[in-house]
Scaffold this active site. Sequence first.
Site, PDB file in Angstrom:
ATOM      1  N   ASP A 159      11.171  -0.702  -5.653  1.00  0.00           N
ATOM      2  CA  ASP A 159      10.430  -1.290  -4.526  1.00  0.00           C
ATOM      3  C   ASP A 159      11.408  -1.538  -3.391  1.00  0.00           C
ATOM      4  O   ASP A 159      12.598  -1.769  -3.621  1.00  0.00           O
ATOM      5  CB  ASP A 159       9.734  -2.597  -4.930  1.00  0.00           C
ATOM      6  CG  ASP A 159       8.558  -2.929  -4.006  1.00  0.00           C
ATOM      7  OD1 ASP A 159       7.407  -2.659  -4.397  1.00  0.00           O
ATOM      8  OD2 ASP A 159       8.795  -3.441  -2.900  1.00  0.00           O
ATOM      9  N   CYS A 205      -4.333   3.772  -1.172  1.00  0.00           N
ATOM     10  CA  CYS A 205      -5.227   2.673  -0.780  1.00  0.00           C
ATOM     11  C   CYS A 205      -5.608   2.796   0.687  1.00  0.00           C
ATOM     12  O   CYS A 205      -6.072   1.839   1.296  1.00  0.00           O
ATOM     13  CB  CYS A 205      -4.574   1.326  -1.068  1.00  0.00           C
ATOM     14  SG  CYS A 205      -3.034   1.082  -0.187  1.00  0.00           S
TER      15      CYS A 205
END
Length: 401
Positions: free
Chosen positions: A255, A345
Amino acid sequence: METINGRILLKPGREKPVLNRHPWVFSGAIAAIEGSPEPGDLVHVANRRGAPLATAYYNPHSQIRARLLSWNPNEPLDTTFWRTRLARAMTARQLLALAPHTTAYRLVFAEADGLPGLVVDRYGRTLVMQCLTLGIERRKTMLVELLAELTQPAGILERSDTDARKKEGLAPATGLLWGAAPPSELDISENGYHFGVQLLSGHKTGFYLDQRDNRATVCQPQFVAGKSVLNAFAYTGGFGIYAAAHGAAAVTHIDSSAEALEQAEKNVTLNGWTRPSDEYIAGDAFAVLRAYRDEKRLFDMVILDPPKFAHSQRDIERACRGYKDLNWLALRLLKPGGLLATFSCSGLISADLFQKVLFSAAVDAHRDVQILQHLGQAPDHPILLTYPESAYLKGVLGRVW
Ligand code: SAH
């Protein structure tokens, strides 16, 4: 009771979406506005002959000039109306029977729950509210009182720090709205797994609740036990925690947020595990995946759950190139017979378009990909049939040869 302070007359031929119960009226559909409604006021939306079709709240500062609340123009939009809508959203969640193993879920999903502009997430006994529109902002105090009455929470926080507010002419707002503040790190349970969530500083309202079911589906024991899993865009562990629970040999979390990864590592401990074989790599996932490809490092499973790449129509092409590059890289890192779980998304990229992007990544990577399952958002983020924009999360679980 609130009065109706104006009437929006639609252009000829533009009433169809309203009749089809789509909740938005764009500026371009409007022929005239009668009366002098203030920003946030209730208005009637009428056809060109002036016959009212629906009641909405109004915002002259937004391209979406009106958001529809009721298709019965005679329905009084009083406190009872708002209480009934909130209660319906709550009932729908109770019927999902998420408790007791899952203590965090979306209680109100805006337009999809007939409450345009309002998001409410529940984290144990604390509610987190996002007021995305001026119409909701103006009714915030009433909504907070109703939520307190209906759910009897310990506290209600606001996390209205999203870009969507800018389009409504609103500044960000965060803080405690009602009751007691939660601890700075709240322990939630999702399908029985524990996550520490920072409600005031975490992403969105603190956690990516929409991926709950996909974490369970993708990380089933038969897929992950004894396997090496690359969890790209890991946030606070998410998929990786499920993989660990179901016996993954090693999880590599990537991340860009070192803080999120710190929490991911804490979450492993929170679940009572020690996992010396797991790695936490802070950095740009594209760069890390490229480096692994250069090293010829291979994994049994790669999970890609990137943030939204397409924020507006003009981003779509660039976003597709991003998704293609990322998936192409992931395909290069998989052992034959490995699994790719890949998501988008971006609401502006349809499931169809996403699949086309995966197709071209597979062709360029010279890999065969068999789709085992199409994936979507968890059912506490329902998709309203008349509002296709509510379907935003899509994913594919594929076997890669
Ligand atoms: N899979 C997570 C949610 C991921 S949200 C879960 O199950 O909870 C997207 C994540 O991507 C965020 O945590 C964000 O910090 C991270 N991110 C954004 N851009 C990135 C980049 N270029 N490289 C790596 N991580 C990135």
